[in-house]
Design an enzyme around this catalytic site. Structure first.
Site, PDB file in Angstrom:
ATOM      1  N   LYS A  22     -21.492  94.755 -44.862  1.00  0.00           N
ATOM      2  CA  LYS A  22     -22.271  95.892 -44.353  1.00  0.00           C
ATOM      3  C   LYS A  22     -23.182  95.476 -43.200  1.00  0.00           C
ATOM      4  CE  LYS A  22     -26.480  98.325 -45.746  1.00  0.00           C
ATOM      5  NZ  LYS A  22     -27.533  97.360 -45.404  1.00  0.00           N
ATOM      6  N   ASN A  23     -23.948  94.395 -43.411  1.00  0.00           N
ATOM      7  CA  ASN A  23     -24.964  94.082 -42.407  1.00  0.00           C
ATOM      8  C   ASN A  23     -24.383  93.465 -41.136  1.00  0.00           C
ATOM      9  OD1 ASN A  23     -26.906  95.309 -43.888  1.00  0.00           O
ATOM     10  ND2 ASN A  23     -27.713  93.425 -44.819  1.00  0.00           N
ATOM     11  N   ARG A  93     -31.570 102.295 -41.252  1.00  0.00           N
ATOM     12  CA  ARG A  93     -32.315 101.178 -40.684  1.00  0.00           C
ATOM     13  C   ARG A  93     -31.618 100.635 -39.430  1.00  0.00           C
ATOM     14  NH1 ARG A  93     -37.239  99.629 -40.566  1.00  0.00           N
ATOM     15  NH2 ARG A  93     -37.442  97.495 -39.896  1.00  0.00           N
ATOM     16  N   CYS A 117     -34.134 101.547 -46.567  1.00  0.00           N
ATOM     17  CA  CYS A 117     -34.785 101.349 -47.871  1.00  0.00           C
ATOM     18  C   CYS A 117     -36.284 101.104 -47.697  1.00  0.00           C
ATOM     19  CB  CYS A 117     -34.143 100.166 -48.594  1.00  0.00           C
ATOM     20  SG  CYS A 117     -32.421 100.450 -49.011  1.00  0.00           S
ATOM     21  N   ARG A 122     -42.149  98.045 -42.677  1.00  0.00           N
ATOM     22  CA  ARG A 122     -40.994  97.396 -42.038  1.00  0.00           C
ATOM     23  C   ARG A 122     -41.161  97.479 -40.516  1.00  0.00           C
ATOM     24  NH1 ARG A 122     -35.361  98.588 -45.127  1.00  0.00           N
ATOM     25  NH2 ARG A 122     -34.782  96.841 -43.807  1.00  0.00           N
ATOM     26  N   PRO A 123     -41.989  96.581 -39.946  1.00  0.00           N
ATOM     27  CA  PRO A 123     -42.294  96.665 -38.517  1.00  0.00           C
ATOM     28  C   PRO A 123     -41.107  96.242 -37.639  1.00  0.00           C
ATOM     29  CG  PRO A 123     -43.328  94.722 -39.471  1.00  0.00           C
ATOM     30  CD  PRO A 123     -42.634  95.437 -40.597  1.00  0.00           C
ATOM     31  N   ILE A 124     -41.159  96.611 -36.350  1.00  0.00           N
ATOM     32  CA  ILE A 124     -40.132  96.140 -35.401  1.00  0.00           C
ATOM     33  C   ILE A 124     -40.798  95.436 -34.207  1.00  0.00           C
ATOM     34  CG2 ILE A 124     -38.336  97.810 -36.054  1.00  0.00           C
ATOM     35  CD1 ILE A 124     -39.053  99.314 -33.399  1.00  0.00           C
ATOM     36  N   ASP A 125     -42.018  94.910 -34.447  1.00  0.00           N
ATOM     37  CA  ASP A 125     -42.753  94.269 -33.343  1.00  0.00           C
ATOM     38  C   ASP A 125     -41.995  93.080 -32.743  1.00  0.00           C
ATOM     39  OD1 ASP A 125     -43.509  93.305 -36.053  1.00  0.00           O
ATOM     40  OD2 ASP A 125     -44.500  91.730 -34.908  1.00  0.00           O
ATOM     41  N   GLN A 126     -41.226  92.364 -33.553  1.00  0.00           N
ATOM     42  CA  GLN A 126     -40.509  91.190 -33.017  1.00  0.00           C
ATOM     43  C   GLN A 126     -39.327  91.623 -32.141  1.00  0.00           C
ATOM     44  OE1 GLN A 126     -41.801  88.001 -33.428  1.00  0.00           O
ATOM     45  NE2 GLN A 126     -43.425  89.317 -34.221  1.00  0.00           N
ATOM     46  N   ASP A 306     -31.731  90.307 -50.703  1.00  0.00           N
ATOM     47  CA  ASP A 306     -30.862  91.433 -51.067  1.00  0.00           C
ATOM     48  C   ASP A 306     -30.136  91.202 -52.396  1.00  0.00           C
ATOM     49  OD1 ASP A 306     -31.698  92.681 -48.803  1.00  0.00           O
ATOM     50  OD2 ASP A 306     -29.918  92.211 -47.616  1.00  0.00           O
ATOM     51  N   ARG A 398     -24.533 103.827 -49.777  1.00  0.00           N
ATOM     52  CA  ARG A 398     -24.853 103.352 -48.419  1.00  0.00           C
ATOM     53  C   ARG A 398     -24.227 101.989 -48.164  1.00  0.00           C
ATOM     54  NH1 ARG A 398     -30.616 102.287 -47.518  1.00  0.00           N
ATOM     55  NH2 ARG A 398     -29.513 101.205 -45.882  1.00  0.00           N
TER      56      ARG A 398
HETATM   57  N1  EPU Z   1     -40.539  91.627 -39.720  1.00  0.00           N
HETATM   58  C1  EPU Z   1     -41.648  91.717 -38.929  1.00  0.00           C
HETATM   59  N2  EPU Z   1     -41.482  92.208 -37.658  1.00  0.00           N
HETATM   60  C2  EPU Z   1     -40.263  92.575 -37.167  1.00  0.00           C
HETATM   61  C3  EPU Z   1     -39.144  92.481 -37.988  1.00  0.00           C
HETATM   62  C4  EPU Z   1     -39.306  91.990 -39.276  1.00  0.00           C
HETATM   63  O1  EPU Z   1     -42.756  91.398 -39.337  1.00  0.00           O
HETATM   64  O2  EPU Z   1     -40.193  92.999 -36.004  1.00  0.00           O
HETATM   65  C5  EPU Z   1     -40.678  91.090 -41.092  1.00  0.00           C
HETATM   66  C6  EPU Z   1     -40.318  92.126 -42.162  1.00  0.00           C
HETATM   67  O3  EPU Z   1     -41.418  92.955 -42.467  1.00  0.00           O
HETATM   68  C7  EPU Z   1     -39.856  91.255 -43.301  1.00  0.00           C
HETATM   69  C8  EPU Z   1     -39.233  90.039 -42.602  1.00  0.00           C
HETATM   70  O4  EPU Z   1     -39.731  90.039 -41.276  1.00  0.00           O
HETATM   71  O5  EPU Z   1     -40.967  90.826 -44.034  1.00  0.00           O
HETATM   72  C9  EPU Z   1     -37.720  90.034 -42.543  1.00  0.00           C
HETATM   73  O6  EPU Z   1     -37.243  91.255 -41.984  1.00  0.00           O
HETATM   74  P1  EPU Z   1     -35.867  91.337 -41.183  1.00  0.00           P
HETATM   75  O7  EPU Z   1     -36.158  91.803 -39.808  1.00  0.00           O
HETATM   76  O8  EPU Z   1     -35.109  90.061 -41.362  1.00  0.00           O
HETATM   77  O9  EPU Z   1     -35.121  92.508 -41.949  1.00  0.00           O
HETATM   78  P2  EPU Z   1     -34.232  93.650 -41.338  1.00  0.00           P
HETATM   79  O10 EPU Z   1     -33.488  93.143 -40.153  1.00  0.00           O
HETATM   80  O11 EPU Z   1     -34.996  94.900 -41.209  1.00  0.00           O
HETATM   81  C10 EPU Z   1     -32.085  92.986 -42.659  1.00  0.00           C
HETATM   82  C11 EPU Z   1     -31.157  93.656 -43.631  1.00  0.00           C
HETATM   83  C12 EPU Z   1     -31.858  93.843 -44.967  1.00  0.00           C
HETATM   84  C13 EPU Z   1     -32.364  92.500 -45.487  1.00  0.00           C
HETATM   85  C14 EPU Z   1     -33.201  91.779 -44.429  1.00  0.00           C
HETATM   86  C15 EPU Z   1     -33.576  90.365 -44.829  1.00  0.00           C
HETATM   87  C16 EPU Z   1     -29.806  95.032 -42.170  1.00  0.00           C
HETATM   88  C17 EPU Z   1     -29.478  96.382 -41.669  1.00  0.00           C
HETATM   89  N3  EPU Z   1     -30.782  94.948 -43.080  1.00  0.00           N
HETATM   90  O12 EPU Z   1     -33.201  93.866 -42.523  1.00  0.00           O
HETATM   91  O13 EPU Z   1     -30.840  94.312 -45.829  1.00  0.00           O
HETATM   92  O14 EPU Z   1     -33.152  92.703 -46.639  1.00  0.00           O
HETATM   93  O15 EPU Z   1     -32.477  91.711 -43.184  1.00  0.00           O
HETATM   94  O16 EPU Z   1     -32.437  89.602 -45.070  1.00  0.00           O
HETATM   95  O17 EPU Z   1     -29.211  94.038 -41.767  1.00  0.00           O
HETATM   96  C18 EPU Z   1     -29.888  95.555 -47.552  1.00  0.00           C
HETATM   97  O18 EPU Z   1     -28.763  95.287 -47.092  1.00  0.00           O
HETATM   98  O19 EPU Z   1     -30.062  96.072 -48.681  1.00  0.00           O
HETATM   99  C19 EPU Z   1     -31.075  95.275 -46.763  1.00  0.00           C
HETATM  100  C20 EPU Z   1     -32.223  95.855 -46.966  1.00  0.00           C
END
Ligand code: EPU
Length: 433
Positions: A22-23, A93, A117, A122-126, A306, A398
Site C-alpha cells: 500500500k505505502n 494521507r 488515520c 501529523r505535521p508536514i513541516d519537513q 504500523d 483502505r
Molecule cells: N513528522 C513531522 N513532520 C513532518 C512529517 C512527519 O514531525 O513533516 C513526524 C510525525 O509526526 C511522526 C514521524 O515524523 O511522528 C514519522 O512520520 P512519517 O512522516 O514517517 O509518517 P507518514 O509519512 O505520514 C507513513 C505511512 C504511515 C506510517 C508512517 C511511519 C504512508 C501513506 N503512511 O506516514 O502508515 O505509520 O509512515 O512509518 O506511507 C499505515 O499504513 O497504516 C500508516 C499510517
C-alpha cells in the site's frame, strides 16, 4: 453499517498470497504524474486508498486502463490541471504526494491538507522544508497547501529534523526533474522508499542511495513510460504472521520479501513462534504457548509502528507481562479500549502499553478506529471465543485487499455483512475499462 462477523477460536492453516505494498502504491501512483507516456504498473493492491488516488488522477485528466485485477496502465501525458476535488484529496494521507509530483511536473501545486488515520498531530513541516530547499514557496491556508516555484525547482540540500517516510518520498519526487543535485540527509529507509526510487529510476530518473539515510537525486531531463511491479506489502504480511501467532496453526505466507520482514520475524521467534524464511515466502507455525516480550517501534529497520496494534493484540495471548513502547506516533493506542471490551488487560501510560496475557478473549461488538487498529480487531476476533462484530471496516478496506476472503481461505470463520445503506459501503474494485 458494513461489518465483519467473526466466530473465533479456530487455528489458521493453509496459504495466503500477499498483495502489493500500500505505502509504495500510494506514492508510485501520484509519481506517474511526472511521466510522459504510459506506465504499466503491476501488483497494485485492490484497496480503497488506491481507488481514491486513481479517481483523483482521473479528475485531473489522466487516462487509466485496467489490464487485469492488479495491473493498470496509467497515462498522465494529458494532465493539465494542478488540483482535484477537495473532498477526494482530504480523505487520504497520501494525497500529500501530489504536492511533490505536481511541483516536479508543473512547478506549482494546489492540494488539500492530508487526511488519513488519526494518531494525534501529523505535521508536514519537513515536506515543506524540503520544497523550500528546492526553491518553492509554500503556503497553507483554508485547508489547502499552495506550492509554487516561480523560477522552477533547482537541486538543493535538506537535512530532515525527524526521520519522515512521507517527507523523504515527497522531496525525492519533487527533485526528480529539478536541474542539479539534491541531497536528502537523515532520510527514512523503508522498503517503499527504495520501491519509489526504483520506479522513478526505471522511468529515467537518477536517484542514488535510497534505503540508506543519505539520498542523492540528480535532476533528469524527463521521465518516459515503462513497466514496473510494486513490492509485496511488509505490513500486510506481518499482520498475517501475527494472526497465526495469535490464533495458532501453520500458514505459508507467499509473495513476500523475507528480508523486509526480519524486524517482525525476530520478535515472533522471541515469542516462541516458528518462522522459516523461504525464497519468496515465510512459513509461520505456532503450536506452543507464546512467551512475553518487549517491543519498541522505530523507523525501518526497527519494529514498524504500523505493526504495533497487531503485536499488542498478539501479546494478549502470551504468558506474562509485555511492554510495548510507541516511539513514532504520539497517540496510537486509541484501539485499546475496544480490546478491553473483549477482556484484554492493557494499561496505557503515554507512549507505553503494559499488556498482561489473558487466559482467553471473549467475542464482543468492537470498532476499528484506524487501519492497523482495524486489522488488530480482526486478529482479536479470530482468537476470541464466541462471536465478534467489527464495525467501521472502511478503515480496514483502505489498506487490506480482500481480508475476509484471505482469512476464509485459511479456515477462519469470518464473513462480511454489507449494509447497502452505509454511505461508505462500496466495492473497492475498479471496473475493467
Ligand atoms: N513528522 C513531522 N513532520 C513532518 C512529517 C512527519 O514531525 O513533516 C513526524 C510525525 O509526526 C511522526 C514521524 O515524523 O511522528 C514519522 O512520520 P512519517 O512522516 O514517517 O509518517 P507518514 O509519512 O505520514 C507513513 C505511512 C504511515 C506510517 C508512517 C511511519 C504512508 C501513506 N503512511 O506516514 O502508515 O505509520 O509512515 O512509518 O506511507 C499505515 O499504513 O497504516 C500508516 C499510517
Amino acid at each position: 453499517m458494513d461489518r465483519y462477523l467473526i466466530r473465533g477460536g479456530k487455528p489458521l492453516n493453509g496459504e495466503v498470497e500477499i498483495s502489493g505494498a500500500k505505502n509504495a502504491a500510494v506514492a508510485i501512483i501520484p509519481a506517474t504524474l511526472m511521466v510522459e507516456g504510459v506506465c504499466r504498473i503491476e501488483n497494485i493492491p485492490q484497496i480503497s486508498d488506491v481507488t481514491l488516488l486513481l479517481n483523483i488522477l482521473e479528475e485531473m485528466g489522466a487516462e487509466i486502463r485496467t489490464i487485469n485485477r492488479n495491473t493498470l496502465d496509467i497515462d498522465c501525458s494529458m494532465v493539465n490541471r494542478t488540483t482535484a476535488p477537495f473532498e477526494l484529496m482530504r480523505k487520504i494521507r497520501a494525497s500529500y504526494y501530489l504536492i511533490g509530483a505536481e511541483l516536479g511536473r508543473f512547478g506549482r501545486a494546489e492540494v488539500a491538507m492530508p487526511g488519513g488515520c488519526d494518531f494525534g498531530v501529523r505535521p508536514i513541516d519537513q515536506h515543506i522544508k524540503g520544497f523550500n530547499a528546492l526553491g518553492a514557496s509554500v503556503e497553507v491556508k483554508n485547508g489547502m497547501v499552495y506550492a509554487e516555484a516561480k523560477d522552477g525547482l533547482v537541486g538543493g540540500t535538506v537535512y530532515l529534523d525527524v526521520v519522515s517516510v512521507g517527507a523523504t518520498m515527497n522531496i525525492m519526487m519533487a527533485a526528480t526533474l529539478a536541474p542539479g543535485k539534491t541531497t536528502i540527509e537523515n532520510a527514512a529507509r523503508e522498503p517503499h522508499i527504495v520501491d519509489l526510487a526504483n520506479f522513478l529510476n526505471s522511468m529515467g530518473a537518477d536517484i542514488r542511495g535510497a534505503g540508506t539515510s543519505v539520498i542523492r537525486v540528480y535532476g533528469a531531463g524527463k521521465l518516459t513510460g515503462g513497466f514496473y511491479s510494486i513490492i509485496p506489502d511488509q505490513i500486510e504480511a506481518g499482520t498475517y504472521m501475527c494472526a497465526v501467532a495469535a490464533a495458532g496453526g501453520e500458514v505459508l505466507i507467499k509473495n513476500v520479501i523475507p528480508k523486509h520482514l526480519d524486524c517482525i520475524t525476530q520478535k515472533l521467534i522471541e515469542m516462541g513462534v516458528s518462522v522459516t524464511d523461504l525464497d519468496e515466502a515465510v512459513l509461520v507455525r505456532r503450536d506452543k504457548p507464546l512467551q512475553r516480550v518487549n517491543v519498541k517501534t522505530m523507523p525501518y529497520p526497527g519494529f514498524p509502528t504500523d505493526m504495533q496494534p497487531q503485536i499488542v493484540t498478539t501479546l494478549l495471548k502470551a504468558e506474562g507481562i509485555s511492554i510495548v513502547t510507541e516511539s513514532v506516533w504520539d497517540s496510537r493506542y486509541k484501539y485499546v479500549d475496544e480490546l478491553k471490551k473483549m477482556g484484554a488487560q492493557i494499561q496505557v501510560d503515554g507512549k507505553t502499553a503494559i499488556i498482561e496475557g489473558v487466559e482467553c478473549l471473549t467475542g464482543a461488538p468492537i470498532a476499528a478506529c484506524d487501519l492497523r487498529a482495524g486489522a488488530a480487531m480482526v486478529i482479536a476476533g479470530l482468537c476470541a471465543s464466541g462471536e465478534t462484530i467489527v464495525e467501521q471496516i472502511h478503515y480496514i478496506e483502505r489498506g487490506y485487499e480482500d481480508i475476509v476472503g484471505k482469512f476464509q481461505a485459511l479456515g477462519a470463520d469470518i464473513e462480511l455483512l454489507r449494509d447497502p445503506m452505509d454511505p461508505e459501503s462500496k466495492p473497492v474494485l475498479r471496473a475493467i475499462s
